[in-house]
Design an enzyme around this catalytic site. Structure first.
Site, short mmCIF file in Angstrom:
data_model
loop_
_atom_site.label_atom_id
_atom_site.label_comp_id
_atom_site.label_asym_id
_atom_site.label_seq_id
_atom_site.Cartn_x
_atom_site.Cartn_y
_atom_site.Cartn_z
N LYS A 1 48.65 44.80 31.67
CA LYS A 1 49.27 43.65 30.98
C LYS A 1 48.48 43.26 29.73
CE LYS A 1 49.09 40.76 34.45
NZ LYS A 1 48.29 41.56 35.39
N ARG B 1 50.62 32.54 38.15
CA ARG B 1 50.02 33.41 39.16
C ARG B 1 50.51 33.06 40.55
NH1 ARG B 1 45.87 36.41 36.41
NH2 ARG B 1 44.47 37.35 37.91
N ARG C 1 37.96 50.56 33.68
CA ARG C 1 38.14 49.53 32.63
C ARG C 1 36.81 49.05 32.08
NH1 ARG C 1 42.21 44.63 33.35
NH2 ARG C 1 40.98 44.06 35.16
N ARG D 1 33.72 44.42 33.88
CA ARG D 1 33.84 43.06 34.39
C ARG D 1 33.29 42.99 35.81
NH1 ARG D 1 39.92 41.15 33.25
NH2 ARG D 1 39.63 40.44 35.38
N ARG E 1 41.40 41.01 44.99
CA ARG E 1 42.35 40.57 43.97
C ARG E 1 43.74 41.13 44.23
NH1 ARG E 1 39.70 42.36 38.67
NH2 ARG E 1 41.35 41.22 37.61
P1 AMP Z 1 42.63 38.24 35.00
O1 AMP Z 1 41.77 38.47 33.80
O2 AMP Z 1 44.03 37.79 34.65
O3 AMP Z 1 42.61 39.39 35.97
O4 AMP Z 1 41.97 36.99 35.77
C1 AMP Z 1 40.66 37.02 36.27
C2 AMP Z 1 40.46 35.90 37.28
O5 AMP Z 1 40.69 34.63 36.65
C3 AMP Z 1 41.43 35.93 38.45
O6 AMP Z 1 41.01 36.82 39.48
C4 AMP Z 1 41.40 34.46 38.88
O7 AMP Z 1 40.20 34.17 39.59
C5 AMP Z 1 41.33 33.74 37.55
N1 AMP Z 1 42.67 33.44 37.02
C6 AMP Z 1 43.26 33.97 35.91
N2 AMP Z 1 44.47 33.45 35.71
C7 AMP Z 1 44.68 32.57 36.72
C8 AMP Z 1 45.77 31.72 37.08
N3 AMP Z 1 46.90 31.66 36.36
N4 AMP Z 1 45.63 30.95 38.19
C9 AMP Z 1 44.50 30.97 38.92
N5 AMP Z 1 43.45 31.77 38.65
C10 AMP Z 1 43.53 32.56 37.56
#
Ligand code: AMP
Length: 223
Positions: free
Chosen positions: A13, A88, A127, A160, A171
């Site tokens: 994404k 989410r 990644r 990361r 996740r």
């Molecule tokens: P991402 O970079 O989108 O994979 O997000 C990394 C982490 O940020 C996730 O595993 C969550 O802990 C937190 N996170 C990101 N977006 C959200 C969201 N919309 N709601 C809650 N936690 C989020």
């Protein structure tokens, strides 16, 4: 054009959001990037979010929803935006629909990036991200021009913390439980937009272009 990108972590994404953002000149809004930037700057929000992110869990809605809704009121969002990583869960999706409906607006496209778990695990282990500008690469398919260095800003790339194997599995579990159900929610409101994101990058771009073709009113497009 207001776009929501749906799909499991590692589905691509972020990479494609950046492509669409450059193409249509609308901001790429990634809640994960917002939390990571806060963490890097040591803000109270970043410190609160860290514990959840490190465990691969969702940051609580009360820290997330207003943050995003507020971001969408900024000037650069007037022509639209690409949401990556938000909503989410169902509560976030409903809060977004409601906030937009109050202004007589709605999401134009909710695009589901479909991908199998084995491909996700392979991608996430490869990644690498730039901690400075947020650009994302993959040593298994989308490497930077110079190993370990960001093409855009020349900084050193990192893996990361939450891309480490144990956290990735958590996740994915959280995705299945909380996020996968909102695909149905969006597809009950909108046409079913989906791409097979296990395909090579160029093919996924073509599929996205086909979905968005003709919808770019008010957005700049070079094609
Ligand atoms: P991402 O970079 O989108 O994979 O997000 C990394 C982490 O940020 C996730 O595993 C969550 O802990 C937190 N996170 C990101 N977006 C959200 C969201 N919309 N709601 C809650 N936690 C989020």
């Amino acid at each position: 054009m207001k776009i929501v990108l749906l799909g499991a972590p590692g589905a691509g994404k972020g990479t494609h959001a950046q492509y669409l953002s450059d193409k249509y000149e609308i901001p790429h809004i990634s809640t994960g990037d917002i939390f990571r930037a806060n963490l890097k700057n040591g803000t109270p929000l970043g410190l609160k979010a860290k514990a959840y992110m490190d465990r691969g869990e969702l940051v609580p809605d009360e820290l997330t929803v207003d943050l995003v809704l507020d971001r969408l009121t900024q000037d650069d969002c007037k022509k639209g935006y690409i949401l990556d990583g938000f909503p989410r869960n169902l509560l976030q999706a409903e809060a977004l629909t409601k906030a937009l409906a109050e202004k007589g607006e709605s999401i134009d496209h909710a695009i589901h990036f479909e991908i199998d778990e084995a491909t996700i695990l392979k991608r996430m282990s490869g990644r690498r991200v730039c901690p400075v500008c947020g650009a994302s690469y993959n040593i298994n398919g989308l490497p930077p021009k110079k190993e370990g260095i960001c093409d855009r800003c020349g900084n050193e790339l990192i893996q990361r913390e939450d891309d480490k194997p144990e956290t990735v599995l958590k996740r994915l579990e959280v995705y299945e439980k909380h996020t996968a159900p909102i695909v149905k929610y969006y597809h009950s409101l909108h046409e079913e937009d989906r791409v097979d994101s296990s395909r090579p990058l160029g093919e996924v771009r073509e599929a996205l272009d086909a979905i968005l073709k003709g919808d770019a009113d008010g957005c700049h497009s070079e094609n």
